[in-house]
Design an enzyme around this catalytic site. Sequence first.
Site, short mmCIF file in Angstrom:
data_model
loop_
_atom_site.label_atom_id
_atom_site.label_comp_id
_atom_site.label_asym_id
_atom_site.label_seq_id
_atom_site.Cartn_x
_atom_site.Cartn_y
_atom_site.Cartn_z
N GLU A 51 0.82 -1.22 0.00
CA GLU A 51 0.00 0.00 0.00
C GLU A 51 0.85 1.27 0.00
OE1 GLU A 51 -3.54 0.38 2.25
OE2 GLU A 51 -4.14 -1.71 2.01
N HIS A 287 -2.60 -1.74 10.01
CA HIS A 287 -2.01 -3.04 10.29
C HIS A 287 -0.83 -2.83 11.23
CE1 HIS A 287 -3.56 -5.89 6.99
NE2 HIS A 287 -4.25 -4.78 6.86
#
Length: 415
Positions: A51, A287
Amino acid sequence: MSLSTKDGSLKLLTFNLWGLKYVSKCRTERITAFAKKLRSQPDYDVVALQEIWTDSDWDIIVETCGDVYPYTRKFSSGILTGPGLAILSKVPIKRTFLYRFPVNGTPAAFYRGDWYVGKAVAITLLEPLYDGASPIALLNSHMHAPYALTGSSAYACVRACQAWEIASIVQTFTEAGYAVILVGDLNSRPGSLPYRILESEACLTDSWEEIHGATILEKLKQMTPEDQILLGGATCDSTLNTWRADRRPDEACRLDYALIDRTKLRVVDASVQFTDKIPGIGSYSDHFAYTATMNVLPRSLKTPGYPDRAVRLGVYQELSDLVAEYLRSNNYWRSWLRIAHFWVSVWIFIGCLAVIVVVSFVAPWSSILFMLLGSLSLATGLLDGQIGFLFGRNERRALQEVILQVKDATNVLQN
């Protein structure tokens, strides 16, 4: 050229940095803080990121850590942006390439974006750490996200097909003598079908379970948030993550991995990292990061042993059934409805033209409204028709190819 790194020890970090432009909160501040911390604690040999979707974020990381990690690569693919995959390494990079998944969601789900970024697996071949060491093939991937636990929004079939593609790549490098490491956000829980495909077909071993033992999902749900991280390796949906604090404690899960070929690698440590918070901002990402330290063994053509034949055949059958069901329900009906929408929009447009001729003598101003209505109907119908006819046929063939590959593998195993 070879590089001696801690006598053949390799410490890697994998981290999904949640770098969606305009969507992720405090993106630039978080990326900057991550880069500074990575620079201040340069004990990782390889850092694999997911990402990283904007060039400005990547520039921040490279400019901050470039003197520690001289070998860097950000992968580019997709329509709107790249797959968000990047690597920083102290070990010289020998070769890189990208494999885009042929099955990757649908362009109609533009609000999700997986299809438009071109989800893929990025392959980085590293120089051997020492003379005679097994060469390393590092595979970094971010598989299609689940947007529900069940149903079409779960994209279970898509991830299973992506795992099958990865397994084929892993087999190729394993047979060529590479020490394969698969890292990244695989969006699949331990024990799920994609996870089992990578275990049984790619013969990869979960580095976390090598150190901490098998993951028992029900036991993980009952742990405290702290133990879910320390003992269960939870990297996602933890209530200790400021961007996921609204989740239920039992939703915490492990989605980020380092799966390895244990015939050429020995895991010595594994843990969840970057669990602390940036002052005044919050967690580094939605995360947590995952790190694993392993010893690279001498070069060998030995390949890992496959699991029990019945286990592999069971995985084959489950994958075939899942793809076949997807073809019967989702793929066929979605394509048919989109093509039907196209023909309906054409008749609506023709009807609007006829209405315009009539009303132009009574209320000329209303002709504009009917022209806008007909044009809008035709435009959406054309777009939906293209998706149904072109994408639908393309996806159907890609899924049929997976079924044929599984059938070939089944025949070989049975014979």
